[in-house]
Motif scaffolding. Structure first.
Motif, PDB file in Angstrom:
ATOM      1  N   PHE A 538      67.165  41.308  26.876  1.00 15.49           N
ATOM      2  CA  PHE A 538      68.308  40.585  27.424  1.00 15.49           C
ATOM      3  C   PHE A 538      68.443  40.857  28.917  1.00 15.49           C
ATOM      4  O   PHE A 538      68.694  39.951  29.716  1.00 15.49           O
ATOM      5  N   TYR A 539      68.298  42.102  29.298  1.00  9.13           N
ATOM      6  CA  TYR A 539      68.380  42.464  30.714  1.00  9.13           C
ATOM      7  C   TYR A 539      67.304  41.750  31.519  1.00  9.13           C
ATOM      8  O   TYR A 539      67.578  41.168  32.581  1.00  9.13           O
ATOM      9  N   LEU A 540      66.064  41.758  31.000  1.00 12.80           N
ATOM     10  CA  LEU A 540      64.958  41.075  31.672  1.00 12.80           C
ATOM     11  C   LEU A 540      65.228  39.574  31.772  1.00 12.80           C
ATOM     12  O   LEU A 540      64.977  38.957  32.817  1.00 12.80           O
ATOM     13  N   THR A 541      65.755  38.986  30.700  1.00 11.69           N
ATOM     14  CA  THR A 541      66.023  37.554  30.701  1.00 11.69           C
ATOM     15  C   THR A 541      67.067  37.182  31.740  1.00 11.69           C
ATOM     16  O   THR A 541      66.939  36.163  32.438  1.00 11.69           O
ATOM     17  N   PHE A 542      68.108  37.996  31.865  1.00  6.95           N
ATOM     18  CA  PHE A 542      69.137  37.706  32.864  1.00  6.95           C
ATOM     19  C   PHE A 542      68.619  37.899  34.284  1.00  6.95           C
ATOM     20  O   PHE A 542      69.010  37.174  35.199  1.00  6.95           O
ATOM     21  N   VAL A 543      67.734  38.864  34.476  1.00  6.08           N
ATOM     22  CA  VAL A 543      67.122  39.026  35.802  1.00  6.08           C
ATOM     23  C   VAL A 543      66.299  37.789  36.149  1.00  6.08           C
ATOM     24  O   VAL A 543      66.387  37.257  37.267  1.00  6.08           O
ATOM     25  N   PHE A 544      65.502  37.307  35.188  1.00  4.55           N
ATOM     26  CA  PHE A 544      64.721  36.095  35.429  1.00  4.55           C
ATOM     27  C   PHE A 544      65.632  34.895  35.669  1.00  4.55           C
ATOM     28  O   PHE A 544      65.372  34.079  36.567  1.00  4.55           O
ATOM     29  N   TYR A 608      75.914  38.434  36.136  1.00  3.12           N
ATOM     30  CA  TYR A 608      76.636  39.714  36.194  1.00  3.12           C
ATOM     31  C   TYR A 608      77.430  39.934  34.915  1.00  3.12           C
ATOM     32  O   TYR A 608      77.396  41.016  34.311  1.00  3.12           O
ATOM     33  N   GLN A 609      78.124  38.898  34.477  1.00  2.06           N
ATOM     34  CA  GLN A 609      78.909  39.002  33.251  1.00  2.06           C
ATOM     35  C   GLN A 609      77.994  39.181  32.039  1.00  2.06           C
ATOM     36  O   GLN A 609      78.326  39.902  31.096  1.00  2.06           O
ATOM     37  N   GLY A 610      76.826  38.548  32.059  1.00  3.99           N
ATOM     38  CA  GLY A 610      75.888  38.659  30.952  1.00  3.99           C
ATOM     39  C   GLY A 610      75.323  40.060  30.799  1.00  3.99           C
ATOM     40  O   GLY A 610      75.263  40.606  29.685  1.00  3.99           O
ATOM     41  N   VAL A 611      74.889  40.689  31.915  1.00  2.00           N
ATOM     42  CA  VAL A 611      74.325  42.042  31.813  1.00  2.00           C
ATOM     43  C   VAL A 611      75.420  43.058  31.500  1.00  2.00           C
ATOM     44  O   VAL A 611      75.154  44.085  30.850  1.00  2.00           O
ATOM     45  N   GLN A 613      78.014  42.458  29.481  1.00  2.00           N
ATOM     46  CA  GLN A 613      78.223  42.371  28.037  1.00  2.00           C
ATOM     47  C   GLN A 613      77.043  42.964  27.273  1.00  2.00           C
ATOM     48  O   GLN A 613      77.214  43.563  26.204  1.00  2.00           O
ATOM     49  N   ASN A 614      75.848  42.794  27.822  1.00  2.00           N
ATOM     50  CA  ASN A 614      74.667  43.393  27.186  1.00  2.00           C
ATOM     51  C   ASN A 614      74.754  44.918  27.185  1.00  2.00           C
ATOM     52  O   ASN A 614      74.339  45.578  26.229  1.00  2.00           O
ATOM     53  N   GLU A 615      75.305  45.482  28.256  1.00  2.00           N
ATOM     54  CA  GLU A 615      75.390  46.935  28.382  1.00  2.00           C
ATOM     55  C   GLU A 615      76.519  47.522  27.536  1.00  2.00           C
ATOM     56  O   GLU A 615      76.365  48.606  26.948  1.00  2.00           O
ATOM     57  N   PHE A 616      77.650  46.837  27.470  1.00  2.00           N
ATOM     58  CA  PHE A 616      78.838  47.405  26.810  1.00  2.00           C
ATOM     59  C   PHE A 616      79.227  46.646  25.540  1.00  2.00           C
ATOM     60  O   PHE A 616      80.389  46.679  25.141  1.00  2.00           O
ATOM     61  N   GLU A 617      78.260  45.962  24.925  1.00  2.00           N
ATOM     62  CA  GLU A 617      78.605  45.138  23.774  1.00  2.00           C
ATOM     63  C   GLU A 617      78.854  45.956  22.504  1.00  2.00           C
ATOM     64  O   GLU A 617      79.508  45.489  21.572  1.00  2.00           O
ATOM     65  N   ASP A 618      78.362  47.197  22.428  1.00  2.00           N
ATOM     66  CA  ASP A 618      78.529  48.018  21.223  1.00  2.00           C
ATOM     67  C   ASP A 618      79.970  48.534  21.148  1.00  2.00           C
ATOM     68  O   ASP A 618      80.377  49.393  21.951  1.00  2.00           O
ATOM     69  N   PRO A 619      80.777  48.051  20.187  1.00  2.00           N
ATOM     70  CA  PRO A 619      82.191  48.488  20.120  1.00  2.00           C
ATOM     71  C   PRO A 619      82.354  49.917  19.632  1.00  2.00           C
ATOM     72  O   PRO A 619      83.444  50.491  19.742  1.00  2.00           O
ATOM     73  N   ILE A 679      83.709  34.381  28.748  1.00  2.00           N
ATOM     74  CA  ILE A 679      82.522  33.635  28.308  1.00  2.00           C
ATOM     75  C   ILE A 679      81.580  34.616  27.636  1.00  2.00           C
ATOM     76  O   ILE A 679      81.305  35.697  28.182  1.00  2.00           O
ATOM     77  N   ASP A 680      81.072  34.257  26.448  1.00  2.00           N
ATOM     78  CA  ASP A 680      80.206  35.185  25.727  1.00  2.00           C
ATOM     79  C   ASP A 680      78.827  35.261  26.366  1.00  2.00           C
ATOM     80  O   ASP A 680      78.477  34.468  27.242  1.00  2.00           O
ATOM     81  N   ILE A 681      78.016  36.215  25.920  1.00  2.00           N
ATOM     82  CA  ILE A 681      76.741  36.519  26.563  1.00  2.00           C
ATOM     83  C   ILE A 681      75.748  35.358  26.487  1.00  2.00           C
ATOM     84  O   ILE A 681      75.040  35.062  27.461  1.00  2.00           O
ATOM     85  N   TRP A 682      75.707  34.670  25.337  1.00  2.00           N
ATOM     86  CA  TRP A 682      74.777  33.553  25.215  1.00  2.00           C
ATOM     87  C   TRP A 682      75.179  32.401  26.121  1.00  2.00           C
ATOM     88  O   TRP A 682      74.322  31.745  26.734  1.00  2.00           O
ATOM     89  N   SER A 683      76.470  32.145  26.217  1.00  3.10           N
ATOM     90  CA  SER A 683      76.935  31.077  27.104  1.00  3.10           C
ATOM     91  C   SER A 683      76.609  31.404  28.553  1.00  3.10           C
ATOM     92  O   SER A 683      76.226  30.521  29.333  1.00  3.10           O
ATOM     93  N   CYS A 684      76.757  32.680  28.935  1.00  3.80           N
ATOM     94  CA  CYS A 684      76.400  33.083  30.303  1.00  3.80           C
ATOM     95  C   CYS A 684      74.924  32.810  30.585  1.00  3.80           C
ATOM     96  O   CYS A 684      74.561  32.343  31.671  1.00  3.80           O
ATOM     97  N   LEU A 685      74.066  33.091  29.600  1.00  5.44           N
ATOM     98  CA  LEU A 685      72.637  32.877  29.786  1.00  5.44           C
ATOM     99  C   LEU A 685      72.315  31.398  29.939  1.00  5.44           C
ATOM    100  O   LEU A 685      71.599  30.997  30.869  1.00  5.44           O
ATOM    101  N   TRP A 686      72.852  30.569  29.033  1.00  6.16           N
ATOM    102  CA  TRP A 686      72.543  29.142  29.102  1.00  6.16           C
ATOM    103  C   TRP A 686      73.147  28.485  30.339  1.00  6.16           C
ATOM    104  O   TRP A 686      72.531  27.586  30.920  1.00  6.16           O
ATOM    105  N   ILE A 687      74.330  28.916  30.728  1.00  6.75           N
ATOM    106  CA  ILE A 687      74.934  28.354  31.945  1.00  6.75           C
ATOM    107  C   ILE A 687      74.083  28.690  33.162  1.00  6.75           C
ATOM    108  O   ILE A 687      73.849  27.849  34.040  1.00  6.75           O
TER     109      ILE A 687
END
Length: 712
Positions: A538-544, A608-611, A613-619, A679-687
């Motif tokens: 996920f981190y790599l995908t958001f960087v790309f 920024y919002q995507g990474v 959520q990826n980092e702190f998504e574990d409740p 906005i959730d993580i998947w929406s951030c990626l697609w946007i």
């Protein structure tokens, strides 16, 4: 009229007299099968011209198959310039001052001849060439341009003509042969075998006198390549690879020494004798060049002060009381005399009127006395003799598409050319790769193995903000990449070498491999060293995705801003605003309502919002336990026993048991505190990815609107 059979028949005599269309067709049918691929464009246009009503002559009377005539051309522009775009200025007929660039210009150019337009700087030479080449908007122009007496439509002109700009616009790292071969791939039909295209390129290299430089790169300021004269001939070759019927050149000898200039004009003479109409502007030809020219037009402040064959220059000036001395250079004397007249008010207009009188007396009804073929027959005859390779030997309008190649073929050729040019200049990508690696290394060492304490949380937020913004700033290198190619693109698309959207799609595709390499390098350098807890993919995908949208955005800006320094200034400023409104420096709920739109327009917000959520998504993952709650307050310095006492007091007040190991802040709490949960993580990626495509579409429209390559 001397003609040749084109590059595929260079071994045949170039002094073969012109045959009428009927004889030409008979000769072709007898000697060889049609060699040229058909063109839907030319077939349609010739059908629109209509069936010929002119029969071929049966007696050997002189004829000119193609005759370009222009009558009463007048063109003016606004004298003043506004700093604002035209849509923000109000123009009225009472306060707009006009400057006349062309004033009632008439003349003709014939097949097999070179017509040269002479004059001092500012006389209107380039303007006249642009007018004849349809590079001036019709609504701004008065007068008529005809080919064999029929109106010359823009679509037909694109098929049968070529325009060579004054500047040599070539890819510096390609060799001469590669440059011409890529041009052949664009301009010649896909149905033509590659071996024939290569043979055509080899023949053109010989015709241009470039055999010794065939494997030499073009070169630029930093790399030595071909000479100036060779470079100019390569520029001509890229535009005549399809053997056009009309060839326009804007000062092809500019900046060359006398020998190189003579060789260039000698090449143009051979092109004209192969069955083309060659029209060029030239500042001041030498004596040797003047002998190669067939017809002259001398301009002065937009007026025609002489029109005719070079041999009539002495007679013209002698009749007007200014004979040319016997040992004086004719054109030099004429231009110097005209420049002297320009210092006297009204003298240029008087000389223009005298020229009209002289023309009427010495050449009455000259055009009418010339026997002309219909436009359809004339073009057919030219094609049958080997001209216009991307044209048609038959007139089937349903045979092949408008462009010489389908869009996928254009995309492949564009990608191959760009890759070849970039591969030979690896320092450009190497500098960007090095910048990414160095930035990643610095971030990795500064944010080494972050812990899960409150201080570690703040450091993670700072890391993500800087890392995502860095990916955007490193994309600024895309600005000069397209700006250096803009005029090559404009030259090639102006005459249907390829489609604009083929270029846009290919430009996007060839950028992806480099973005993937940069993304992997940056992600691998920082992820493990910093000790991030989110998923690596996920981190790599958001960087790309950040590299992708940043590259697309900067490419779009380079399509609407022509100045390099201005483009850099705008890009840096806008990216700074994107970072400011991304949600790191000020959370979404604290941004004033009138600026909230900029928060959602920020390209940095979504990755920024995507990474985050990826980092702190574990409740269930805890980041603040027990006494760590005091680390961000002035109580952090008090003894541990005091902190435990405070926890007991807080437990009694809140009615819950808080110990040293009690989890007080989870990942979900951090996301809520930073305001990145809208906005959730998947929406951030697609946007983020969709915004990259959106800017590529805007880039296409920027090229469509801003690359018309016409004066207004």
């Amino acid at each position: 009229m001397p003609r040749s059979f084109g590059y595929d028949s260079l071994s045949m005599s170039s002094d073969m007299p012109f045959l009428g269309p009927r004889q030409a067709m008979d000769l072709q049918e007898f000697s060889r099968k049609p060699k040229r691929s058909t063109s839907h464009t030319l077939g349609e246009l010739l059908q629109s011209i209509g069936d010929s009503t002119t029969t071929s002559p049966t007696h050997p009377s002189p004829s000119v198959p193609l005759l370009l005539s222009f009558h009463n051309l007048t063109y003016s522009v606004s004298a003043g310039r506004s700093l604002l775009p035209a849509c923000f200025t109000r123009r009225t007929s009472t306060n707009t001052e006009k400057k006349l660039l062309l004033n009632d210009i008439s003349g003709e150019a014939r097949e097999g001849e070179i017509m040269a337009v002479l004059g001092a700087s500012g006389s209107g030479k380039s303007t006249l060439i642009d007018t004849l080449a349809n590079r001036i908007a019709r609504e701004s122009l008065k007068g008529s341009i005809t080919l064999n007496g029929e109106a010359l439509e823009s679509k037909l002109l694109k098929v049968i003509s070529a325009y060579v700009m004054q500047d040599d616009l070539l890819f510096p790292m390609l060799t001469v042969e590669e440059t011409l071969m890529f041009s052949a791939e664009f301009r010649l039909p896909r149905t033509m075998p590659r071996s024939r295209k290569r043979s055509r390129v080899q023949a053109l290299i010989d015709q241009l006198g470039l055999r010794s430089a065939a494997n030499t790169i073009i070169g630029d300021e930093g790399r030595r390549g071909v000479s100036g004269g060779e470079r100019r001939r390569v520029s001509i070759g890229t535009d005549i690879i399809h053997d056009p019927i009309l060839l326009f050149l804007d000062e092809p000898t500019s900046g060359l020494d006398s020998t190189s200039a003579f060789m260039v004009v000698k090449v143009l003479q051979r092109i004209a004798q192969s069955g083309s109409i060659v029209i060029m502007s030239i500042h001041q030809p030498s004596y040797r060049i003047l002998k190669l020219l067939d017809r002259l037009i001398i301009l002065s402040r937009g007026h025609t002060v002489f029109s005719g064959v070079p041999a009539s220059l002495p007679l013209f000036f002698a009749e007007h009381g200014h004979p040319i001395p016997p040992h004086e250079d004719k054109t030099e004397f004429a231009l110097d005399h005209i420049r002297e007249l320009e210092a006297t008010p009204g003298a240029t207009e008087d000389l223009a009127r005298l020229n009209k009188t002289w023309q009427m007396r010495n050449n009455p009804n000259r055009i009418r006395q010339t026997q002309k073929l219909s436009l359809k027959d004339a073009i057919s005859a030219s094609i049958s003799m080997g001209k216009l390779v991307s044209g048609a030997s038959n007139m089937d309008s349903n045979s092949v598409p408008k462009y010489a190649n389908p869009f996928w073929k254009e995309m492949i050729v564009i990608a191959q050319r760009s890759f070849t040019n970039s591969r030979r200049a690896p320092e450009l990508f190497g500098a960007r790769f090095g910048a990414v690696i160095i930035t990643g290394f610095i971030l990795a060492t500064i944010f080494w193995k972050l812990d899960n304490t409150p201080k570690g949380i703040q450091e993670r937020l700072g890391f993500f903000s800087f890392a995502m913004s860095t990916t955007f700033y490193t994309c600024a290198e895309a600005i000069p990449v397209f700006l250096l190619q803009r005029y090559i693109f404009m030259r090639e698309t102006a005459y249907n070498a390829y489609r604009r959207w083929s270029f846009v799609i290919s430009h996007a595709i060839i950028s992806i491999p480099s973005l993937i390499v940069l993304s992997v390098a940056f992600a691998a350098t920082t992820y493990f060293a910093v000790g991030l807890a989110g998923g690596f993919l996920f981190y790599l995908t958001f960087v790309f995705a950040s590299f992708w949208v940043g590259n697309s955005f900067v490419t779009f800006l380079s399509g609407i801003i022509f100045n390099l320094m201005m483009a850099y200034t705008v890009v840096v400023a806008i990216l700074a605003y994107f970072v400011l409104f991304s949600g790191f420096f000020i959370t979404r709920d604290r941004i004033p309502s009138y600026w909230l739109w900029f928060h959602y327009a920020s390209l940095v917000k979504y990755p920024y919002q995507g990474v985050m959520q990826n980092e702190f998504e574990d409740p269930l993952k805890c980041f603040v336990r027990g006494t760590q709650v005091f680390d961000g307050s002035p109580l952090r310095a008090v003894p541990e026993s005091v902190k435990l006492s405070l926890l007991k007091t807080m437990s009694k007040t809140l009615g819950m048991n808080i110990t040293r190991t009690t989890c007080l802040t989870t990942g979900s709490d951090i996301l809520k505190q930073t305001g990145v949960t809208d906005i959730d993580i998947w929406s951030c990626l697609w946007i983020t990815i969709a915004l990259g495509f959106f800017f590529r579409v805007l880039f296409y429209f920027a090229l469509l609107i801003g690359s018309k390559n016409k004066r207004r």
